[in-house]
Design a protein around this motif. Structure first.
Motif, PDB file in Angstrom:
ATOM      1  N   GLU A 127     -10.264   3.303 -12.315  1.00  0.00           N
ATOM      2  CA  GLU A 127     -10.411   2.281 -11.284  1.00  0.00           C
ATOM      3  C   GLU A 127      -9.824   2.815  -9.978  1.00  0.00           C
ATOM      4  OE1 GLU A 127     -10.299  -2.088 -12.939  1.00  0.00           O
ATOM      5  OE2 GLU A 127      -8.450  -1.062 -13.549  1.00  0.00           O
ATOM      6  N   GLN A 128     -10.691   3.228  -9.079  1.00  0.00           N
ATOM      7  CA  GLN A 128     -10.227   3.739  -7.779  1.00  0.00           C
ATOM      8  C   GLN A 128     -10.157   2.569  -6.802  1.00  0.00           C
ATOM      9  OE1 GLN A 128     -12.489   7.024  -6.160  1.00  0.00           O
ATOM     10  NE2 GLN A 128     -10.724   7.798  -5.028  1.00  0.00           N
ATOM     11  N   THR A 129      -9.170   1.720  -7.020  1.00  0.00           N
ATOM     12  CA  THR A 129      -9.013   0.490  -6.253  1.00  0.00           C
ATOM     13  C   THR A 129      -8.063   0.637  -5.081  1.00  0.00           C
ATOM     14  OG1 THR A 129      -7.312  -0.140  -7.834  1.00  0.00           O
ATOM     15  CG2 THR A 129      -9.522  -1.017  -8.215  1.00  0.00           C
ATOM     16  N   GLY A 130      -7.369   1.788  -4.993  1.00  0.00           N
ATOM     17  CA  GLY A 130      -6.340   1.981  -3.987  1.00  0.00           C
ATOM     18  C   GLY A 130      -4.958   1.838  -4.599  1.00  0.00           C
ATOM     19  N   TRP A 131      -3.959   2.401  -3.903  1.00  0.00           N
ATOM     20  CA  TRP A 131      -2.560   2.345  -4.344  1.00  0.00           C
ATOM     21  C   TRP A 131      -1.715   1.803  -3.217  1.00  0.00           C
ATOM     22  CZ3 TRP A 131       1.655   5.118  -2.288  1.00  0.00           C
ATOM     23  CH2 TRP A 131       2.849   5.011  -3.004  1.00  0.00           C
ATOM     24  N   LEU A 132      -0.781   0.909  -3.552  1.00  0.00           N
ATOM     25  CA  LEU A 132       0.061   0.260  -2.554  1.00  0.00           C
ATOM     26  C   LEU A 132       1.501   0.743  -2.653  1.00  0.00           C
ATOM     27  CD1 LEU A 132      -1.274  -3.338  -3.183  1.00  0.00           C
ATOM     28  CD2 LEU A 132      -1.586  -2.071  -1.060  1.00  0.00           C
ATOM     29  N   HIS A 133       2.095   1.008  -1.499  1.00  0.00           N
ATOM     30  CA  HIS A 133       3.531   1.309  -1.420  1.00  0.00           C
ATOM     31  C   HIS A 133       4.167   0.161  -0.646  1.00  0.00           C
ATOM     32  CE1 HIS A 133       6.785   4.638  -0.748  1.00  0.00           C
ATOM     33  NE2 HIS A 133       7.209   3.629  -1.492  1.00  0.00           N
ATOM     34  N   ILE A 134       4.916  -0.671  -1.358  1.00  0.00           N
ATOM     35  CA  ILE A 134       5.420  -1.921  -0.811  1.00  0.00           C
ATOM     36  C   ILE A 134       6.775  -1.720  -0.147  1.00  0.00           C
ATOM     37  CG2 ILE A 134       6.260  -4.221  -1.440  1.00  0.00           C
ATOM     38  CD1 ILE A 134       4.210  -4.237  -3.666  1.00  0.00           C
ATOM     39  N   ALA A 135       6.937  -2.298   1.032  1.00  0.00           N
ATOM     40  CA  ALA A 135       8.244  -2.353   1.681  1.00  0.00           C
ATOM     41  C   ALA A 135       9.021  -3.509   1.057  1.00  0.00           C
ATOM     42  CB  ALA A 135       8.093  -2.560   3.182  1.00  0.00           C
ATOM     43  N   ALA A 136      10.069  -3.193   0.295  1.00  0.00           N
ATOM     44  CA  ALA A 136      10.839  -4.240  -0.379  1.00  0.00           C
ATOM     45  C   ALA A 136      11.665  -5.058   0.604  1.00  0.00           C
ATOM     46  CB  ALA A 136      11.737  -3.625  -1.440  1.00  0.00           C
ATOM     47  N   THR A 137      11.959  -4.467   1.768  1.00  0.00           N
ATOM     48  CA  THR A 137      12.713  -5.165   2.811  1.00  0.00           C
ATOM     49  C   THR A 137      12.084  -4.840   4.164  1.00  0.00           C
ATOM     50  OG1 THR A 137      14.239  -3.321   3.195  1.00  0.00           O
ATOM     51  CG2 THR A 137      14.857  -4.904   1.482  1.00  0.00           C
ATOM     52  N   PRO A 138      12.301  -5.687   5.171  1.00  0.00           N
ATOM     53  CA  PRO A 138      11.776  -5.367   6.510  1.00  0.00           C
ATOM     54  C   PRO A 138      12.296  -4.038   7.043  1.00  0.00           C
ATOM     55  CG  PRO A 138      12.409  -7.678   6.396  1.00  0.00           C
ATOM     56  CD  PRO A 138      12.896  -7.043   5.121  1.00  0.00           C
ATOM     57  N   ALA A 139      13.496  -3.640   6.631  1.00  0.00           N
ATOM     58  CA  ALA A 139      14.065  -2.387   7.122  1.00  0.00           C
ATOM     59  C   ALA A 139      13.254  -1.174   6.690  1.00  0.00           C
ATOM     60  CB  ALA A 139      15.508  -2.247   6.628  1.00  0.00           C
ATOM     61  N   ALA A 140      12.454  -1.306   5.625  1.00  0.00           N
ATOM     62  CA  ALA A 140      11.660  -0.177   5.130  1.00  0.00           C
ATOM     63  C   ALA A 140      10.334  -0.032   5.857  1.00  0.00           C
ATOM     64  CB  ALA A 140      11.409  -0.334   3.627  1.00  0.00           C
ATOM     65  N   LEU A 141       9.943  -1.009   6.643  1.00  0.00           N
ATOM     66  CA  LEU A 141       8.631  -0.969   7.291  1.00  0.00           C
ATOM     67  C   LEU A 141       8.455   0.187   8.267  1.00  0.00           C
ATOM     68  CD1 LEU A 141       7.905  -4.755   7.866  1.00  0.00           C
ATOM     69  CD2 LEU A 141       6.595  -3.176   6.431  1.00  0.00           C
ATOM     70  N   PRO A 142       9.430   0.487   9.141  1.00  0.00           N
ATOM     71  CA  PRO A 142       9.223   1.618  10.064  1.00  0.00           C
ATOM     72  C   PRO A 142       8.980   2.937   9.341  1.00  0.00           C
ATOM     73  CG  PRO A 142      11.036   0.247  10.806  1.00  0.00           C
ATOM     74  CD  PRO A 142      10.676  -0.245   9.450  1.00  0.00           C
ATOM     75  N   MET A 143       9.692   3.165   8.244  1.00  0.00           N
ATOM     76  CA  MET A 143       9.493   4.401   7.483  1.00  0.00           C
ATOM     77  C   MET A 143       8.070   4.461   6.935  1.00  0.00           C
ATOM     78  SD  MET A 143       9.180   5.385   4.048  1.00  0.00           S
ATOM     79  CE  MET A 143      10.081   4.163   3.100  1.00  0.00           C
ATOM     80  N   LEU A 144       7.588   3.356   6.356  1.00  0.00           N
ATOM     81  CA  LEU A 144       6.230   3.341   5.808  1.00  0.00           C
ATOM     82  C   LEU A 144       5.188   3.492   6.914  1.00  0.00           C
ATOM     83  CD1 LEU A 144       6.122   0.637   2.982  1.00  0.00           C
ATOM     84  CD2 LEU A 144       6.162   3.122   2.758  1.00  0.00           C
TER      85      LEU A 144
END
Length: 432
Positions: A127-144
């Motif tokens: 199933e090539q549906t895509g893979w998600l890398h979730i930011a567990a906190t708002p602080a992780a968003l800039p890195m992602l």
């Protein structure tokens, strides 16, 4: 947890649900071949498939059964990137030219897996549906966001999702947004591994299970491989044994830090619950140091994993802990019953990128998936095929490294436990 799922006996979700059959017993190995491949997992079988396409005579040797190691004991995530590195770090580590070559190579991994399954008609729940890398906190968003931009610049189908969309796709409580790689997805790893073996055999390779290689020695211009039933000569040898600790495989094991990873699969979820947690059936991992991962199998079992601080008699303890974490993260009404639990070994290189190791003229090994086994092995197998085909090491996309043992390798086994303990402490602070 079902009695038959005791990890000590090697049962996994995949062995219980495989639609493929074990390989029939092979004839005796040939006395002489062009290339001997040691290890019948994803890397070795992919290399064998490429080599037969180039007209080489190939024999694959496996100490147990096809997929008996990490290739049959992972969670079935197909993720074309690095778990512990990113494009910027890779470029800084290897330089712009070598770093770009490795990034371009690794980025093809997921699509290569799904293309291979289609080309060879491997029935593996792909199933090539895509893979998600979730930011567990708002602080992780800039890195992602920085990571997504770097992969986009390399032409990869990667972009960011806002919090509302990411939460709708994952059903998780701790989600501030997510990176999505559209090329990722999931497979049934044991069916895929057996399918690779069948494709390699159909192309002309031979696969010899329960045939451990006891030693490899140089004899003139060839290599002599010792097996319990005799010897085999080969012009080239590829060592594809990941973190196996037996026989000749120790040559690769000593170059990495082995991590024991525990996996569980719940009983099948009701259809409405499965649709809430993964409406597009996309697997994911989050940004916490104590990683949270989840995916569904074809029967809507929820699959997740983790590592133990004290990896002694940890199977049942970890199964309970992982199931409890699923209930918490997904806000389930009750802890889901665990139907299968098993463990496997991941291999981590000190710099978190894969490497090819030259052991002598025409004798190469490769290791270092660093938690990205399925997509990365698709590319490592190709790189090893190129090495066996006399492509100079400096021209390979995967960097070469010395095969010498890591300093204090015995003590390195303690490091993961310390890292897990520290990760849990850091995550508690970040979420408090």
């Amino acid at each position: 947890m079902s009695p038959g799922a005791d990890p000590a006996r090697g049962a996994t979700l995949w062995s219980a649900t495989a639609r493929s059959q074990p390989l029939p017993e092979a004839s005796a190995p040939p006395a002489r071949i062009d290339v001997a491949v040691i290890g019948a997992g994803f890397t070795g079988l992919t290399a064998a498939l490429h080599l037969t396409a180039r007209g080489r005579s190939v024999a694959v040797f496996e100490a147990e059964r096809v997929g008996a190691g990490a290739s049959g004991a992972n969670a079935g995530f197909v993720v074309p990137n690095f778990a512990k590195s990113d494009p910027q770090r890779t470029l800084a580590l290897l330089g712009p030219e070598r770093g770009r070559a490795l990034l371009d190579f690794v980025g093809q991994g997921a699509s290569r897996v799904f293309d291979t399954a289609r080309r060879h008609a491997i029935a593996c729940d792909a199933e090539q549906t895509g893979w998600l890398h979730i930011a567990a906190t708002p602080a992780a968003l800039p890195m992602l966001a920085e990571r997504a931009a770097a992969w986009q610049a390399l032409g990869r189908p990667v972009h960011m999702l806002g919090q509302a969309e990411a939460r709708a796709l994952t059903g998780t409580r701790r989600c501030a947004g997510a990176l999505i790689d559209e090329s990722g997805g999931t497979i049934h790893p044991l069916d895929y591994c057996r399918g690779l073996a069948a494709a390699a055999i159909a192309a002309g390779a031979s696969v010899h299970e329960r045939t451990p290689i006891l030693d490899v020695t140089r004899q003139g211009s060839a290599w002599r491989l010792s097996t319990p039933g005799g010897t085999v000569e080969a012009d080239r040898v590829l060592l594809c044994t990941n973190a196996s600790a037996t026989g000749i495989a120790r040559r690769l094991l000593r170059t990495v830090v082995p991590l024991t990873v525990y996996q569980i699969a719940t009983a099948p979820l009701p259809a409405d619950v499965a649709a809430r947690l993964a409406p597009k059936r996309q697997p994911f991992a989050d940004t916490r140091a104590n990683l949270f991962t989840a995916r569904l199998d074809r029967d809507n079992r929820l699959i997740s994993g983790g590592m133990a601080v004290v990896p002694i008699a940890a199977e049942r303890r970890m199964a309970r802990a992982i199931a409890a974490r699923l209930a918490d993260e997904f806000a389930l009404h009750a802890v889901p019953p665990v139907e299968f639990a098993w463990r496997g070994t991941a291999a981590m290189t000190p710099d978190f990128v894969p490497h090819i190791y030259p052991f002598g003229p025409g004798f190469f090994g490769a290791i270092g998936c660093n938690g990205r086994g399925i997509a990365m092995t698709a590319m490592l197998g190709e790189a090893l095929c190129n090495a066996a085909d006399d492509v100079p090491l400096e021209r390979l996309a995967v960097p070469a490294a010395s095969p010498r043992a890591l300093p204090f390798h015995g003590l390195a086994r303690i490091a993961p436990s310390l890292a897990v303990a520290q990760a849990r402490l850091n995550d508690r602070r970040a979420l408090s």
